[in-house]
Design a protein around this motif. Structure first.
Motif, mmCIF file in Angstrom:
data_model
loop_
_atom_site.group_PDB
_atom_site.id
_atom_site.type_symbol
_atom_site.label_atom_id
_atom_site.label_comp_id
_atom_site.label_asym_id
_atom_site.label_seq_id
_atom_site.Cartn_x
_atom_site.Cartn_y
_atom_site.Cartn_z
ATOM 1 N N CYS A 282 0.811 -1.218 0.000
ATOM 2 C CA CYS A 282 0.000 0.000 0.000
ATOM 3 C C CYS A 282 0.848 1.273 0.000
ATOM 4 N N SER A 311 -4.329 1.908 -0.808
ATOM 5 C CA SER A 311 -5.581 1.379 -0.244
ATOM 6 C C SER A 311 -6.090 0.207 -1.078
ATOM 7 N N ASN A 313 -7.523 -3.276 -2.400
ATOM 8 C CA ASN A 313 -8.577 -4.199 -1.992
ATOM 9 C C ASN A 313 -7.996 -5.609 -2.000
ATOM 10 N N ARG A 315 -9.174 -8.277 -0.846
ATOM 11 C CA ARG A 315 -10.131 -9.341 -1.116
ATOM 12 C C ARG A 315 -10.181 -9.663 -2.603
ATOM 13 N N SER A 316 -9.708 -8.729 -3.414
ATOM 14 C CA SER A 316 -9.722 -8.915 -4.867
ATOM 15 C C SER A 316 -8.336 -9.309 -5.353
ATOM 16 N N ARG A 329 -8.446 -0.792 -6.138
ATOM 17 C CA ARG A 329 -8.084 0.077 -5.036
ATOM 18 C C ARG A 329 -9.293 0.916 -4.619
ATOM 19 N N SER A 330 -9.152 1.577 -3.487
ATOM 20 C CA SER A 330 -10.178 2.504 -3.009
ATOM 21 C C SER A 330 -9.508 3.809 -2.593
ATOM 22 N N GLU A 333 -11.695 5.378 -5.666
ATOM 23 C CA GLU A 333 -12.127 4.093 -6.190
ATOM 24 C C GLU A 333 -11.677 3.943 -7.631
ATOM 25 N N THR A 352 -17.383 2.887 -7.966
ATOM 26 C CA THR A 352 -17.979 1.573 -7.719
ATOM 27 C C THR A 352 -19.496 1.703 -7.635
ATOM 28 N N THR A 357 -20.795 -4.593 -1.878
ATOM 29 C CA THR A 357 -19.827 -5.082 -0.893
ATOM 30 C C THR A 357 -19.142 -6.332 -1.433
ATOM 31 N N ASP A 358 -18.006 -6.649 -0.840
ATOM 32 C CA ASP A 358 -17.239 -7.869 -1.170
ATOM 33 C C ASP A 358 -16.993 -7.983 -2.676
ATOM 34 N N THR A 360 -14.908 -7.909 -6.236
ATOM 35 C CA THR A 360 -13.599 -8.321 -6.729
ATOM 36 C C THR A 360 -13.560 -8.198 -8.247
#
Length: 495
Positions: A282, A311, A313, A315-316, A329-330, A333, A352, A357-358, A360
């Motif tokens: 990051c 930042s 993500n 989870r992706s 990233r966020s 976004e 986004t 949520t969640d 990817t």
């Protein structure tokens, strides 16, 4: 006397037949004189009147003749049967053939299935012995993975096919198969579970070279190889779960203990030309591993056009298209990309979708996709978006069937995407639910995945994380294929 016994047996069969079918025209006999009925052998045979066949058809009154077997001689009975046979009025039956009976549907189905297997023509040796040797490898390269590993036990030559350069070329000519999924379960983090979507079957390989005292997770893949990273973010490993090729990468020059995102690409069309692995943190630190040089390289620093911190993500997983890796990233976004050939970083600001949520990233045929949970009020649904290159906006292209989404109503559902290469595997779970589904981006087909159960076990395993990889028998973690130092080759125990 033997002739008399055989004749008695034949007459008994005719008696049974008459009792079943009655006075059927096929079993009418010519009249024979001086025969009398014995009580122990009573039966009636229809008699056709040869003097007036037309009269018989009009009135249908057959005459009956009694037969006494004991009082006649074998010659008499023989001449009687021969006369009946010549007249054509008696059709002889096969010995001991029971009358036809109605079979059940189950028996008829069983007969059809057995009949299909019996029609297989045997392979003739004088034809197949001249089958060209070079075609064997072309045929075997197109077999299913599990079948190939069973065929390796046929002979030493077939067992050594993985070391054959010509066999590797044949495998390269086969169209890319449907991706498999290598996953880690909550119950057993030190061993993986592979899912074959074409057969809808789970395999449980044992990669003995992976460290057992550390938790290693699959984070990326390319060309049949899977990249692992230990949970302490210190050591990288590359392995082919199919042929057990294994390599521990050298230590990184930058000591980064924070979480990193990882991507992997090939230098060419196969692993024989080498591969590259990128990790990025990051704070903007990143390195690239080159398998040809077997070392980590620091190409430069993050350009000022990319806002730090990233930042990311986590989870992706990263998406690879050709030589470029894409990370989500966020703040802001969007997506950051890195070209593994030119070493250029780019940033794309892409808002986004709301209530998502969640989410990817995914990829299919060069298109960048987005999958996530869309939640509004108490309703939750899995949605698929495609990135529009001209507007850099997400456009919804599909969503999970409503009847499936009803199961999520009112529940706090979490989703993990375990594979993002054209075929997605999604893990949907809550306190009362644990579901695995696949989604084919091209055909837009949703399918439920059978539960992952360890061999000789009954408890369903909970999938923690995973990645998609294209199964390739001849992909090796070492760039030079025939060097076997640090590279274990054996038949996976799951097959």
């Amino acid at each position: 006397m033997e002739g008399l016994a055989m004749l008695r047996q034949l007459i008994g069969q005719l008696q049974e037949l008459v009792e079943v079918y009655g006075s059927h025209p096929h079993y009418h006999l010519q009249q024979h004189h001086h025969l009398h009925l014995q009580p122990s052998l009573q039966f009636q045979l229809p008699l056709l009147n040869h003097h007036s066949q037309q009269q018989h058809q009009q009135h249908q009154h057959p005459r009956w003749c009694p037969i006494n077997v004991d009082e006649g001689s074998p010659d008499d009975y023989y001449s009687f049967m021969m006369a009946a046979g010549k007249s054509g009025s008696l059709k002889m039956l096969e010995p001991c053939k029971p009358p036809p009976t109605k079979r059940s549907r189950k028996e008829r189905t069983r007969g059809k299935s057995s009949g299909t297997t019996n029609t297989t023509e045997p392979m003739e040796q004088h034809i197949w012995k001249d089958f060209p040797e070079d075609l064997y490898e072309a045929v075997i390269a197109r077999l299913p993975i599990a079948t190939f590993f069973r065929f390796r036990t046929v002979c030493r030559k077939w067992n050594s096919l993985l070391d054959s350069e010509s066999f590797s070329q044949h495998c390269a000519e086969v169209p890319q198969a449907t991706p498999w999924f290598y996953t880690i379960t909550h119950e057993n983090v030190n061993s993986g579970a592979m899912y074959d979507p074409s057969l809808k079957k789970w395999h449980h390989p044992t990669i003995s070279s992976l460290p057992t005292k550390l938790i290693v997770l699959p984070v990326a893949s390319a060309g049949g190889l899977v990249c692992f990273l230990d949970i302490g973010n210190r050591n990288f490993y590359v392995c082919n779960p199919l042929n057990q090729s294994f390599k521990e990468l050298p230590a990184r020059s930058v000591k980064v203990w924070s979480r990193v995102a990882v991507g992997m690409t090939l230098n060419g069309s196969s692993t024989s030309e080498g591969y590259k692995i990128l990790w990025v943190g990051c704070d903007g630190e990143y390195e690239v591993y080159d398998s040809v040089r077997n070392s980590w390289i620091r190409p430069g620093i993050m350009p000022s056009s990319v806002k730090l911190p990233l930042s990311l993500n986590f989870r992706s997983q990263a998406v690879s298209i050709d030589d470029t890796l894409y990370f989500m990233r966020s703040d802001p976004e969007g997506i950051v990309s890195y070209d593994m050939v030119t070493g250029i970083w780019k940033q794309f600001i892409i808002p986004t979708p709301l209530h998502l949520t969640d989410h990817t990233l995914a990829e299919c045929g060069g298109r960048i996709m987005l999958v996530g949970l869309l939640t509004k009020n108490a309703a939750t649904c899995v949605c698929i978006w495609e990135l529009q290159k001209m507007t850099l906006l997400w456009k919804e292209v599909d969503r999970m069937p409503n009847i499936w989404c009803l199961e999520f109503y009112g529940k706090h559902v979490r989703m993990t995407c375990l594979g993002n290469k054209g075929l997605l595997m999604l893990s949907l779970r809550s306190r009362q639910m644990n579901r695995l589904v696949t989604y084919n981006v091209s055909s837009r087909e949703w399918l439920k995945v059978p539960g992952c159960v360890v061999p000789h076990g009954r408890k369903r395993q909970w999938i923690a994380c995973g990645t998609a990889f294209y199964p390739c028998l001849t992909a090796f973690s070492l760039t030079i294929r025939f060097i076997t130092v640090g590279c274990k080759l054996s038949r996976p125990t799951c097959f």
